[in-house]
Design an enzyme around this catalytic site. Structure first.
Site, PDB file in Angstrom:
ATOM      1  N   HIS A   1       0.844  -1.199   0.000  1.00 46.57           N
ATOM      2  CA  HIS A   1       0.000   0.000   0.000  1.00 46.57           C
ATOM      3  C   HIS A   1       0.872   1.240   0.000  1.00 46.57           C
ATOM      4  O   HIS A   1       1.996   1.229   0.502  1.00 46.57           O
ATOM      5  CB  HIS A   1      -0.922   0.021   1.220  1.00 46.57           C
TER       6      HIS A   1
ATOM      7  N   GLU B   1      -8.924   2.725  -3.482  1.00 43.22           N
ATOM      8  CA  GLU B   1      -8.955   3.722  -4.550  1.00 43.22           C
ATOM      9  C   GLU B   1      -8.189   4.990  -4.183  1.00 43.22           C
ATOM     10  O   GLU B   1      -7.537   5.605  -5.045  1.00 43.22           O
ATOM     11  CB  GLU B   1     -10.404   4.069  -4.900  1.00 43.22           C
TER      12      GLU B   1
END
Length: 314
Positions: free
Chosen positions: A38, A113
């Site tokens: 991430h 997103e």
């Protein structure tokens, strides 16, 4: 049961922090050290600013390949939206070589997103993300499986490879273990049945995990594969203390509630966590567990689990 440490460095960790945890996990006898893929902090960490900022998953593993000796290394899971499949196959193969054959390759569709918007990464609709994931799995495994001296080509909707020498090769042959992770009810189990050595369901209830494992069984049978060939794994947040007060302190340190973690994670005294994992194994047949450790400064936590929980699982 195979037990691994799983970290979330986007919540605030440097490479040195991760190296310290990886070495502690290795010395304590865990089977693997994994990290997330991430680029943006989440929850309370995001509200605090997310310092020092993200670290790249495969750059991290390249460093750890040289800074550790025996522990398995991997990402749970690489986002298929972040990288092109050809360069991804090259990078993972190189890290596998650097580690002496200790890398495992996890991949999923990508789901967050906001991190795509923050760093200019295209974020297609879910169906397209699954289509791209399927092509990436075919390409990466196809490149690795191509015999030396032969060439690999692929013509898909999103990726085309022409006459690739399919180099470099990973140290592990025919390829590093492939992990498919996700919660999808149809395509995820199908992809796992076709490509995966391991199927992972993260941060879900026992009922949900039972359902997803049964779907992988069915998908394997549909293509004539033995379901037992696929390792089944889970990931759960862990918070273990010598007594209730220590459990509560550790929960507060990661901005969580101890009662909620007891109900929905792996929290409590060592004996409670051993019992909880026994229930998981009995209900789901899980082979492997990834313990999500969120306080990377609390090395005593990792050592406590190693000394008081791991011996009961092996």
């Amino acid at each position: 049961m195979d037990v691994r440490i799983f970290t979330e460095p986007q919540q605030g960790a440097s490479y040195d922090d991760l190296r310290r945890v990886a070495r502690t996990a290795e010395d304590a006898g865990y089977d693997g050290f994994f990290r997330s893929d991430h680029f943006l902090a989440m929850g309370a960490a995001a509200e605090r600013g997310g310092e020092p900022g993200p670290t790249d998953a495969w750059l991290t593993l390249a460093g750890l390949a040289r800074d550790t000796r025996t522990v398995r290394l991997g990402v749970l899971v690489t986002s298929a939206t972040f990288r092109l499949p050809g360069p991804l196959a090259i990078g993972v193969a190189q890290v596998d070589q650097m580690s002496g054959g200790r890398v495992e390759f996890g991949i999923g569709t990508g789901w967050f997103e906001a991190e795509h918007r923050a760093y200019g990464i295209p974020y297609p609709p879910l169906r397209e993300r699954f289509d791209r994931l399927a092509e990436q799995l075919a390409i990466v495994t196809g490149l690795w499986a191509t015999a030396p001296g032969e060439r690999f080509s692929f013509a898909g909707e999103y990726y085309t490879l022409a006459d690739s020498p399919a180099l470099p090769k990973p140290a592990q042959q025919p390829c590093p273990p492939v992990i498919v992770g996700g919660h999808g009810k149809r395509r995820t189990p199908q992809l796992a049945a076709r490509y995966a050595d391991e199927f992972n369901v993260a941060f879900s209830s026992i009922d949900t995990v039972e359902d997803r494992f049964s779907r992988v069984d069915a998908a394997c049978k549909e293509i004539g594969r033995d379901p037992a060939a696929v390792v089944r794994s889970i990931a759960q947040t862990v918070c273990v203390g010598r007594d209730d007060a220590q459990v509560a302190r550790r929960a507060r340190a990661i901005d969580r509630n101890a009662a909620d973690l007891r109900a929905n994670g792996l929290a409590g005294t060592p004996a409670e966590v051993v019992d909880r994992l026994g229930t998981w194994r009995e209900r789901t047949g899980v082979d492997r567990v990834y313990l999500q450790v969120l306080d990377l400064d609390d090395l005593d936590h990792i050592e406590l689990i190693a000394s008081e929980v791991l011996p009961h699982l092996r």
